[in-house]
Design a protein around this motif. Structure first.
Motif, PDB file in Angstrom:
ATOM      1  N   ASN A  42     -14.408 -25.293 -12.175  1.00 11.87           N
ATOM      2  CA  ASN A  42     -13.453 -26.159 -12.861  1.00 11.87           C
ATOM      3  C   ASN A  42     -12.314 -25.312 -13.424  1.00 11.87           C
ATOM      4  N   LEU A  43     -11.150 -25.378 -12.787  1.00 13.10           N
ATOM      5  CA  LEU A  43      -9.981 -24.609 -13.206  1.00 13.10           C
ATOM      6  C   LEU A  43      -8.998 -25.439 -14.024  1.00 13.10           C
ATOM      7  N   MET A  44      -9.288 -26.720 -14.198  1.00  9.06           N
ATOM      8  CA  MET A  44      -8.380 -27.590 -14.939  1.00  9.06           C
ATOM      9  C   MET A  44      -8.472 -27.309 -16.434  1.00  9.06           C
ATOM     10  N   PRO A  45      -7.345 -27.444 -17.162  1.00  6.09           N
ATOM     11  CA  PRO A  45      -7.379 -27.165 -18.608  1.00  6.09           C
ATOM     12  C   PRO A  45      -8.229 -28.167 -19.382  1.00  6.09           C
ATOM     13  N   ILE A 104     -17.162 -27.315  -5.160  1.00  3.59           N
ATOM     14  CA  ILE A 104     -15.860 -27.935  -5.400  1.00  3.59           C
ATOM     15  C   ILE A 104     -15.014 -26.955  -6.196  1.00  3.59           C
ATOM     16  N   ILE A 105     -13.801 -26.689  -5.727  1.00  7.79           N
ATOM     17  CA  ILE A 105     -12.840 -25.884  -6.478  1.00  7.79           C
ATOM     18  C   ILE A 105     -11.692 -26.814  -6.859  1.00  7.79           C
ATOM     19  N   THR A 106     -11.480 -26.994  -8.138  1.00  8.30           N
ATOM     20  CA  THR A 106     -10.490 -27.963  -8.611  1.00  8.30           C
ATOM     21  C   THR A 106      -9.072 -27.405  -8.528  1.00  8.30           C
ATOM     22  N   GLY A 107      -8.137 -28.258  -8.874  1.00  2.06           N
ATOM     23  CA  GLY A 107      -6.752 -27.827  -9.020  1.00  2.06           C
ATOM     24  C   GLY A 107      -6.547 -27.090 -10.332  1.00  2.06           C
ATOM     25  N   ALA A 108      -5.315 -26.640 -10.541  1.00  8.07           N
ATOM     26  CA  ALA A 108      -4.915 -25.975 -11.781  1.00  8.07           C
ATOM     27  C   ALA A 108      -3.398 -26.103 -11.884  1.00  8.07           C
TER      28      ALA A 108
END
Length: 302
Positions: A42-45, A104-108
């Motif tokens: 999870n790369l989202m803030p 799963i690799i999220t957006g950022a």
């Protein structure tokens, strides 16, 4: 079948109210089946919001899913408490000896930064390299999709003149591909980004297959021909109000954002946005879990 998540995870209350089938450790050990093990980087803030969105979709299949939440140790998250990370998340060092059925690799929100200047790029590339041998299939979202195309296939992102934000119409190139089985030939999906991928770059790469694109939003769904990497440049996982939250955030930040396109009824921000992509969000995640994770992963990794 259910998704197994920690009892105290904040997303749990929301998902239970939506009748998403959840399970805790005590019940999970009584199930005589081989669950799927999925790791979410999870790369989202706003990690809690993203957790809820993704768990909602992973929990709507006939498969039992065990989820491990992962964050980058090389970057200090500013919008989530350290307690939340310590309670519910792992770092790569703690899981790198394990094997996972899916990832799963999220957006950022960092598209404007060159990949090599992103604080956690070295750690992310280590994880992406590790995934080649330790994960059956990887689902990459938005910036995560662009990063995967860059790292695995050498395709760089291109800057847009202005932010792409809205809900756009997409078409399928081949509706017989299992990832998009059940999709309408035309469907809508949200996008929110400052960069894009050129369709010509995808078509010129013999390792990739373009599955869907939009006249306005460009490349949308791309899959590697070995089925190990799936790249989705938009946000089918978004809730109905996520684009509105981003729009209001950008307004408050003084960025003078344009109204998200094709989002508010009659382009009136006083009207409630309509969630028009929910069914295709559930379809793509259930198809991925079934055909590219469950059907492909070995019963015993060893």
């Amino acid at each position: 079948m259910p998704i197994k998540i920690p009892k105290l995870l904040p997303a749990r209350d929301i998902l239970e109210k939506e009748n998403i089938f959840l399970m805790d450790d005590e019940r999970a050990i009584t199930q005589d089946i081989r669950p799927l093990n999925i790791v979410i980087l999870n790369l989202m803030p706003l990690k809690e919001k993203t957790e809820t969105q993704l768990l909602r979709l992973l929990g709507n299949t006939p498969l039992q899913v065990n989820v491990t939440l992962l964050y980058t140790s090389s970057y200090e998250a500013k919008h989530v408490s350290q307690y939340h990370l310590e309670q519910f998340y792992s770092t790569f060092d703690h899981i790198k000896e394990r094997r996972f059925d899916g990832m799963i690799i999220t957006g950022a929100p960092i598209e404007h930064i060159p990949y090599e200047k992103v604080h956690y790029w070295p750690e992310l590339t280590e994880i992406m390299e590790w995934s080649k041998t330790h994960v059956t299939s990887v689902f990459n979202i938005c910036w995560g999709a662009q990063a995967a195309l860059y790292y695995h296939f050498g395709i760089d992102k291109k800057p847009l003149k202005e932010k792409l934000s809205g809900v756009y119409t997409h078409t399928l190139t081949d509706p017989t591909v299992k990832l998009v089985q059940g999709f309408d030939e035309e469907f809508v999906a949200p996008h929110s980004r400052h960069t894009t991928i050129l369709e010509s770059d995808i078509l010129a790469n013999s390792e990739l297959q373009l599955l869907s694109s939009s006249d306005e939003a460009g490349v949308f769904i791309v899959m590697s021909k070995d089925q190990k990497q799936i790249m989705v440049t938009g946000h089918l996982e978004y809730d109905a109000f996520t684009l509105q939250d981003e729009y209001l955030r950008d307004q408050a930040g003084g960025f003078n954002p344009k109204l998200p396109q094709h989002y508010y009824p009659n382009d009136d921000p006083e009207k409630k946005p309509v969630h028009r992509w929910r069914s295709h969000a559930h379809l793509i995640f259930s198809n991925w879990l079934n055909y590219y994770v469950y059907q492909q992963t070995p019963y015993e990794w060893e």
